[in-house]
Design an enzyme around this catalytic site. Structure first.
Site, PDB file in Angstrom:
ATOM      1  CG  PHE A 242       8.464   9.617   4.701  1.00 33.10           C
ATOM      2  CD1 PHE A 242       8.003   9.676   3.392  1.00 33.10           C
ATOM      3  CD2 PHE A 242       9.687  10.168   4.994  1.00 33.10           C
ATOM      4  CE1 PHE A 242       8.753  10.283   2.404  1.00 33.10           C
ATOM      5  CE2 PHE A 242      10.441  10.780   4.007  1.00 33.10           C
ATOM      6  CZ  PHE A 242       9.979  10.838   2.705  1.00 33.10           C
ATOM      7  NE  ARG A 629      12.034  21.745 -15.708  1.00 33.52           N
ATOM      8  CZ  ARG A 629      11.306  22.849 -15.859  1.00 33.52           C
ATOM      9  NH1 ARG A 629       9.985  22.780 -15.782  1.00 33.52           N
ATOM     10  NH2 ARG A 629      11.887  23.990 -16.097  1.00 33.52           N
ATOM     11  N   GLY A 703       7.976  13.849  -8.691  1.00 33.15           N
ATOM     12  CA  GLY A 703       7.904  13.576  -7.248  1.00 33.15           C
ATOM     13  C   GLY A 703       8.845  12.454  -6.877  1.00 33.15           C
ATOM     14  CD  GLU A 706       5.384   7.687  -1.027  1.00 31.06           C
ATOM     15  OE1 GLU A 706       4.839   8.304  -1.948  1.00 31.06           O
ATOM     16  OE2 GLU A 706       4.762   7.161  -0.095  1.00 31.06           O
TER      17      GLU A 706
HETATM   18 MO1  MOS Z   1       3.505   9.031   2.399  1.00 37.30          MO
HETATM   19  S1  MOS Z   1       3.474   7.106   3.155  1.00 37.30           S
HETATM   20  O1  MOS Z   1       2.109   9.069   1.444  1.00 37.30           O
HETATM   21  O2  MOS Z   1       3.639  10.108   3.646  1.00 37.30           O
END
Ligand code: MOS
Length: 739
Positions: A242, A629, A703, A706
């Site tokens: 991460f 999606r 995605g 985050e």
């Molecule tokens: Mo992420 S902080 O772009 O692995």
């Protein structure tokens, strides 16, 4: 279609390998004749190494060499092209480059021995004399000296809009806040490790913990003046990253140096303590001045961030861009300045900037909603933005209103009494709070290759990574779905520089970028297969058009009449016993330029605060996510759950404590640096709202790596205010701040 794979809750295709230990992480490649390196770390924060005596270490039987700046070969760091693909502007730290110490725990020597224990023992015998210089690690003391970097790593602050100062001065309601977020260190389960395998002809195979093998390859090639072809980097599994694995870390350089010099294979793994010696989420103080009309309609937002960086690189992240994305307001002024300290350069950490910036923004907006006497959800609806005002572009899609609606309903928000301290259960004060958030839904250039062999088995590959997020699984699903194959007939390969290029796995762009490349490669195979199917003797598809067929259950059939079908294996027979191979380079479509692609989230939290002890329990979290999606609802849910758990850590626990007398982060282990454990985690619910987006990429997926974290900490802090009537503006909210 019964064979549809996209959208199906699918268990990880690599799950079995992971739980049986078959999956190998960087430090587990125990090649024959391996040697072991142990890093010696600087005891001081700034100064020079006056002398370094390695004789006692070298006298130990089994210690092979001690590498320092004194015996570093001259060809290393030769050509100055040592920036990596995630380097902020500046001059990257170069291990063993010179005698100068730039930060505490800087690696100053590598002891290499026949066993790990001997290397570690040898490291304890290295004697270092330092010349200490004055250093400055005090963030608060330097905040007024903050500077505007020549170049931002992140999006530079947009130009002011409207008349923010005047609008603020004229506003009926005004609020000024200062929120602080501490430094936080990466603590993935797997410590950073590299195994550099010395091949006979001087080439290297390197197993590295990294979020993009190309980055390690480029870095090594530049640092050692090698051709990229001489270095193959492999990283099939990553035990959490991460952001910590976006940049090559110093163990990689040290392992390669030792392998080249000793002509032996070398493993270097950092200790948990040494994990606190490199990049961290920067300490950040944010000042907000927000003005609104009597009814809570926003009239002015000023958001200024002051964030820690090192003295040698200007790290920045998107801390202050969020008001322009999340709130409609015509008068806005945003700034981001850096505070240079004698620390290692900060590093991206899950939703870099978003986690920090949305925390301060959302807590400030909660304060304002209270001042206006407006319900927090109502307040956000009143100030809802239909476009990204920073770029003046409409969103490619935005179902945030639906997130509010479904999240609030599931949580039972309508039963909330807005009065602080109005809900109690024994000696627990109960608080309900909410916040919303956003994250970029970016697509990058990526390549993928699909190979369909005569037996109908498909292998798809791209040099991306799986940091535990589920890349193996979703790419397998996308490929299987496109060609109508069962999952077990599809293998996805990643984490190897010999595979087609991919961007770093980060920024929540992997599904969007690599997934689009995988789909495009498989689409090409589809076209070829269709043509081959038409060549089959008496083919029922002879006169069919490509648009009229579908690929499902290992067959190509007419959409109108499923009985008119050719099996994929029959079609493949027309290819003369050869595989079908297609490699594509995919990139974002031009139409994307006119839109702002973002994921959105709304999070509702319940806390129970013990009035006598000040302890906080996060008893319920409901997050509703608009992420386009969803390719795999199971791994997607896991992503969001992981973000929620980390959000609890951000709100209540994580803090790297700097001792300004020593210039060192002191709580450098998991005993003193707290992260949430099972006992901290209670009810969590994830909702994915339906969101159609045909602009963001060919998959319509946004995605989800985050978005799960950004709105959690502010929702918790807002819930704590609702419970206690105390507004804590400094994270983490530890019990001392509530008593
Ligand atoms: Mo992420 S902080 O772009 O692995």
């Amino acid at each position: 279609m019964k064979n549809e794979q996209i959208g199906k809750a699918t268990s990880r295709v690599d799950g079995r390998a992971k739980v049986t230990g078959e999956a190998k992480y960087a430090a587990e490649f125990n090649v024959p004749d391996l040697t072991y390196g142990f890093v010696v770390s600087s005891a001081i924060a700034r100064g020079k190494i006056k002398s370094i005596d390695t004789s006692k270490a070298l006298a130990v039987n089994g210690v092979l060499q001690v590498f320092t700046h004194e015996n570093r070969p001259g060809y290393v760091w030769g050509d100055e092209k040592y920036q990596d693909k995630d380097s902020p502007p500046g001059s990257p730290f170069r291990p063993l480059y010179q005698s100068e110490i730039q930060f505490s725990m800087q690696p100053i020597a590598l002891v290499v021995a026949e066993t790990f224990e001997l290397a570690r023992y040898g490291a304890s015998l290295v004697e270092v004399a330092y010349k200490q210089d004055a250093f400055d690690t005090n963030f608060e003391a330097n905040i007024e000296k903050a500077y505007v970097p020549e170049k931002y790593k992140s999006t530079p602050p947009p130009d002011p809009r409207g008349k923010p100062e005047k609008a603020f001065a004229d506003a009926a309601l005004q609020i000024e806040t200062e929120y602080t977020h501490p430094s936080e260190h990466h603590n993935p389960m797997e410590m950073h490790a590299s195994v550099a395998v010395w091949e006979k002809d001087g080439k290297l195979t390197v197993y590295d913990k990294i979020q993009g093998v190309d980055n390690s390859q480029q870095y090594i090639a530049n640092a050692f003046g090698m051709d990229k072809e001489e270095v193959r980097v492999i990283s099939p599994f990553v035990g959490g990253a991460f952001g910590s694995g976006l940049r090559p870390q110093y163990q990689l350089f040290l392992a390669v140096l030792a392998a080249r010099e000793l002509k032996r294979s070398v493993k270097v793994m950092l200790t948990r303590q040494q994990m606190f010696s490199f990049g961290h989420r920067p300490k950040t103080t944010q000042r907000l001045a927000v003005g609104a009309a009597e009814d809570g309609k926003l009239e002015a937002i000023q958001h200024d961030a002051f964030a820690e960086t090192s003295k040698f690189e200007d790290y920045s992240e998107n801390v202050i861009t969020w008001p322009g994305v999340l709130y409609k307001c015509d008068n806005m002024k945003l700034s981001h300045k850096l505070v240079g300290l004698d620390v290692y350069t900060p590093l991206d950490m899950r939703a870099p900037g978003g986690t920090t910036g949305i925390f301060a923004l959302e807590c400030t907006m909660d304060e304002l909603a209270y001042k206006a006497g407006v319900d927090p959800v109502e307040f956000r609806l009143k100030n809802y933005s239909e476009k990204d005002q920073n770029q003046d572009k409409p969103f490619s899609s935005k179902e945030l209103k639906e997130c509010y609606r479904q999240g609030a309903e599931k949580f039972g928000w309508s039963k909330r009494n807005p009065e602080p301290r109005s809900m109690k259960e024994g000696h627990n004060l109960i608080g309900w709070g909410m916040a919303h958030g956003a994250w970029e839904a970016t697509q990058k250039e990526a390549s993928a290759k699909a190979v369909l062999s005569p037996d109908g088995k498909l292998t798809v590959s791209s040099a991306t990574a799986d940091i535990g997020t589920g890349t193996y699984t979703v790419m397998t699903q996308i490929a299987a779905d496109t060609l109508g194959l069962p999952l077990q007939d599809v293998t996805f390969l990643l984490g190897d520089t010999s595979l087609p290029k991919s961007p770093l796995e980060g920024g929540s762009w992997t599904v969007s970028s690599v997934g689009s490349a995988v789909k495009a490669a498989c689409d090409k195979v589809r076209e070829k297969l269709f043509k081959l199917a038409q060549q089959v003797e008496n083919s029922p598809l002879k006169d069919a058009k490509f648009e009229e067929v579908r690929f499902t259950d290992g067959k190509i059939s007419l959409q109108q009449d499923a009985s008119k079908a050719v099996t994929i294996t029959a079609a493949l027979k027309q290819n003369g016993g050869e595989s079908i191979e297609e490699q594509v380079d995919s990139k974002p479509a031009d139409k994307q330029d006119n839109y702002a692609p973002y994921t959105h989230a709304a999070t509702f939290v319940e806390v129970k605060v013990d009035e006598d002890l000040g302890t906080v329990k996060v008893t319920r979290i409901v997050s509703a996510i608009a992420g386009g999606r969803v390719i795999n609802p199971k791994t997607a849910r896991s992503q969001i759950l992981g973000g929620m758990v980390w959000g609890i850590g951000v709100a209540l626990e994580e803090e790297a404590v700097m001792d300004n007398n020593l210039g060192r982060f002191m709580n450098h282990d998991l005993d003193k640096y707290h992260v949430p454990v099972n006992a901290d985690v209670h009810d969590m619910e994830v909702i994915f709202v339906e969101e159609k987006d045909d602009i963001v990429n060919p998959l319509g997926a946004k995605g989800l790596g985050e978005i799960g974290i950004v709105s959690v900490a502010p929702a918790i802090v807002n819930a704590i205010f609702h419970a206690t009537g105390k507004r804590v503006r400094e994270l983490p909210v530890t019990l001392d701040k509530l008593l």
